[in-house]
Write a protein that holds these residues in place. Structure first.
Motif, short mmCIF file in Angstrom:
data_model
loop_
_atom_site.label_atom_id
_atom_site.label_comp_id
_atom_site.label_asym_id
_atom_site.label_seq_id
_atom_site.Cartn_x
_atom_site.Cartn_y
_atom_site.Cartn_z
N PRO A 71 -0.99 -17.65 10.53
CA PRO A 71 -1.72 -18.65 11.33
C PRO A 71 -1.13 -20.05 11.24
O PRO A 71 -0.90 -20.70 12.27
CB PRO A 71 -3.14 -18.58 10.75
CG PRO A 71 -3.27 -17.18 10.26
CD PRO A 71 -1.92 -16.85 9.70
N SER A 72 -0.88 -20.55 10.03
CA SER A 72 -0.35 -21.90 9.91
C SER A 72 1.11 -21.96 10.37
O SER A 72 1.56 -22.97 10.92
CB SER A 72 -0.48 -22.42 8.47
OG SER A 72 0.25 -21.62 7.56
N THR A 73 1.87 -20.88 10.17
CA THR A 73 3.25 -20.85 10.65
C THR A 73 3.29 -20.94 12.17
O THR A 73 4.11 -21.66 12.74
CB THR A 73 3.96 -19.58 10.17
OG1 THR A 73 3.97 -19.56 8.74
CG2 THR A 73 5.39 -19.50 10.68
N ALA A 74 2.39 -20.22 12.84
CA ALA A 74 2.34 -20.28 14.30
C ALA A 74 2.01 -21.69 14.78
O ALA A 74 2.57 -22.16 15.78
CB ALA A 74 1.31 -19.28 14.83
N LEU A 75 1.12 -22.39 14.07
CA LEU A 75 0.80 -23.77 14.43
C LEU A 75 2.05 -24.64 14.37
O LEU A 75 2.31 -25.43 15.28
CB LEU A 75 -0.26 -24.34 13.48
CG LEU A 75 -1.67 -23.81 13.59
CD1 LEU A 75 -2.54 -24.44 12.50
CD2 LEU A 75 -2.27 -24.07 14.96
N GLN A 121 -2.08 -11.87 18.68
CA GLN A 121 -2.73 -12.79 19.60
C GLN A 121 -1.75 -13.31 20.66
O GLN A 121 -2.14 -14.02 21.59
CB GLN A 121 -3.33 -13.97 18.84
CG GLN A 121 -4.36 -13.59 17.78
CD GLN A 121 -5.63 -13.01 18.40
OE1 GLN A 121 -6.19 -13.58 19.32
NE2 GLN A 121 -6.06 -11.87 17.88
N TYR A 122 -0.47 -12.96 20.50
CA TYR A 122 0.57 -13.39 21.43
C TYR A 122 1.10 -12.23 22.28
O TYR A 122 1.21 -12.34 23.50
CB TYR A 122 1.74 -14.03 20.68
CG TYR A 122 1.45 -15.41 20.14
CD1 TYR A 122 1.84 -16.54 20.86
CD2 TYR A 122 0.78 -15.59 18.94
CE1 TYR A 122 1.57 -17.82 20.38
CE2 TYR A 122 0.51 -16.87 18.45
CZ TYR A 122 0.91 -17.98 19.17
OH TYR A 122 0.63 -19.24 18.71
N LEU A 123 1.47 -11.14 21.62
CA LEU A 123 2.10 -10.01 22.30
C LEU A 123 1.63 -8.70 21.67
O LEU A 123 1.31 -8.68 20.47
CB LEU A 123 3.63 -10.10 22.18
CG LEU A 123 4.33 -11.19 23.00
CD1 LEU A 123 5.77 -11.36 22.51
CD2 LEU A 123 4.31 -10.85 24.49
N PRO A 124 1.60 -7.60 22.43
CA PRO A 124 1.24 -6.31 21.84
C PRO A 124 2.19 -5.95 20.70
O PRO A 124 3.34 -6.39 20.67
CB PRO A 124 1.40 -5.32 23.01
CG PRO A 124 1.35 -6.16 24.24
CD PRO A 124 1.91 -7.50 23.86
N VAL A 125 1.69 -5.14 19.78
CA VAL A 125 2.46 -4.84 18.57
C VAL A 125 3.76 -4.08 18.90
O VAL A 125 4.70 -4.09 18.10
CB VAL A 125 1.60 -4.06 17.56
CG1 VAL A 125 1.36 -2.63 18.05
CG2 VAL A 125 2.22 -4.09 16.18
N ALA A 196 7.50 -12.79 10.85
CA ALA A 196 7.07 -12.23 12.14
C ALA A 196 6.52 -13.31 13.06
O ALA A 196 6.78 -13.30 14.28
CB ALA A 196 6.03 -11.14 11.93
N ALA A 197 5.78 -14.27 12.50
CA ALA A 197 5.23 -15.35 13.33
C ALA A 197 6.34 -16.22 13.90
O ALA A 197 6.30 -16.61 15.08
CB ALA A 197 4.25 -16.19 12.52
N VAL A 198 7.33 -16.54 13.09
CA VAL A 198 8.45 -17.36 13.58
C VAL A 198 9.17 -16.64 14.72
O VAL A 198 9.48 -17.22 15.76
CB VAL A 198 9.42 -17.70 12.45
CG1 VAL A 198 10.65 -18.43 12.97
CG2 VAL A 198 8.74 -18.55 11.38
N ALA A 203 9.81 -16.32 20.31
CA ALA A 203 10.21 -15.59 21.52
C ALA A 203 9.35 -16.01 22.71
O ALA A 203 9.85 -16.22 23.82
CB ALA A 203 10.09 -14.09 21.29
N VAL A 204 8.05 -16.14 22.48
CA VAL A 204 7.15 -16.52 23.56
C VAL A 204 7.48 -17.92 24.09
O VAL A 204 7.39 -18.19 25.29
CB VAL A 204 5.69 -16.45 23.08
CG1 VAL A 204 4.74 -17.08 24.09
CG2 VAL A 204 5.28 -15.00 22.82
N LEU A 205 7.87 -18.81 23.19
CA LEU A 205 8.12 -20.20 23.56
C LEU A 205 9.58 -20.47 23.93
O LEU A 205 9.93 -21.60 24.26
CB LEU A 205 7.72 -21.12 22.40
CG LEU A 205 6.24 -21.05 21.99
CD1 LEU A 205 5.99 -21.95 20.78
CD2 LEU A 205 5.34 -21.45 23.14
N GLY A 206 10.42 -19.44 23.88
CA GLY A 206 11.83 -19.63 24.22
C GLY A 206 12.61 -20.36 23.16
O GLY A 206 13.60 -21.05 23.46
N VAL A 207 12.21 -20.20 21.90
CA VAL A 207 12.86 -20.88 20.77
C VAL A 207 13.85 -19.92 20.11
O VAL A 207 13.57 -18.73 19.93
CB VAL A 207 11.80 -21.33 19.75
CG1 VAL A 207 12.45 -21.76 18.44
CG2 VAL A 207 10.96 -22.45 20.33
#
Length: 267
Positions: A71-75, A121-125, A196-198, A203-207
């Motif tokens: 959670p905090s890594t995703a933030l 919460q971002y993409l299917p597993v 996994a969060a990174v 990937a979702v944000l194009g980073v």
């Protein structure tokens, strides 16, 4: 995000960052990593998020702690990306899942098992958590130049530290033990809580995303014999240096990202 808007959790503005970020989970590691950059200076701290800034070959690089877990890594990844950071490299420690791991060996992570809740919460597993290939190659090259033992492979990313370390006292003991053994037999090399969060949020944000962790051997985990993090920090900063050189077209001071020799203890 506008240049004057303060990021809610990181307390940074767009002018505080550049295109590159190093992401340790531990705030106590931030200053030590930043000391390897040029012109290092403290920028901000809020909650578990501490940020220092420096430069590599004239390019701004920030070091921001993420805290423990998804959670905090995703933030941190979300807010750094909104501020304009396009390359993020997790730098951390982990426990080894292999009996032949040398204490302090580095794991250059090519992917992560999504055994946690944040990325769902971002993409299917079914969507894989994978590193950017150019970051993997930069990390391999940096580890080879440093002469430190390392291997490339997959991390197990989890939410519960004690669920792994003391599964026998959990109501789900048999289930947890069976799953951990499944990951190990499948070839996972280490278990940690942020990669996994990174990878997925990136990937979702194009980073462009990568991860390198220093592994405690199984014997060291039992005895508490912590290895030095110095080779880890030096390898991460050298990988950023290689990426900056490749991105700017200046490779005069950096060897090719692909090491000439195979990885030490590589899998």
């Amino acid at each position: 995000m506008s240049t004057d808007k303060l990021a809610h959790h990181l307390h940074l503005r767009a002018g505080d960052v550049g295109r590159y970020a190093l992401l340790p989970s531990n705030p106590d590691h931030v200053a030590a990593i930043a000391a390897l950059l040029d012109d290092a200076e403290f920028v901000a701290r809020n909650r578990e998020f501490e940020t220092w800034r420096g430069t590599v070959a004239g390019e701004p690089v920030v070091v921001t702690s993420t805290g423990v877990g998804g959670p905090s890594t995703a933030l941190a990844v979300e807010e750094l990306a909104a501020l304009g950071v396009g390359t993020m490299l997790r730098v951390g420690v982990s426990g080894s899942m292999r009996s032949d791991t040398v204490n302090g060996e580095l794991a250059v992570l090519t992917g992560a098992i999504r055994d946690e809740g944040t990325t769902r919460q971002y993409l299917p597993v079914e969507f894989p958590a994978i590193a950017s290939i150019d970051v993997v190659l930069a990390l391999r090259g940096a580890a080879a130049r440093a002469g430190v033992p390392y291997r490339c492979g997959t991390a197990h990313t989890k939410d519960s530290y004690y669920g792994e370390m003391e599964p026998e006292r959990m109501p789900l003991a048999a289930h947890l033990t069976e799953r951990f053994e499944t990951w190990r037999r499948g070839g996972a090399i280490c278990s940690e809580m942020e990669t996994a969060a990174v990878f997925v949020v990136g990937a979702v944000l194009g980073v462009r995303a990568g991860s390198v962790v220093m592994m405690w051997s199984q014997e060291a985990m039992a005895t508490g014999a912590a290895p030095s993090t110095d080779p880890l920090f030096a390898t991460a900063v050298d990988a950023i240096r290689a990426l900056v050189a490749a991105d700017t077209g200046d490779s005069r001071d950096t060897a090719d990202a692909e090491p000439a020799a195979r990885p030490v203890l590589g899998v």
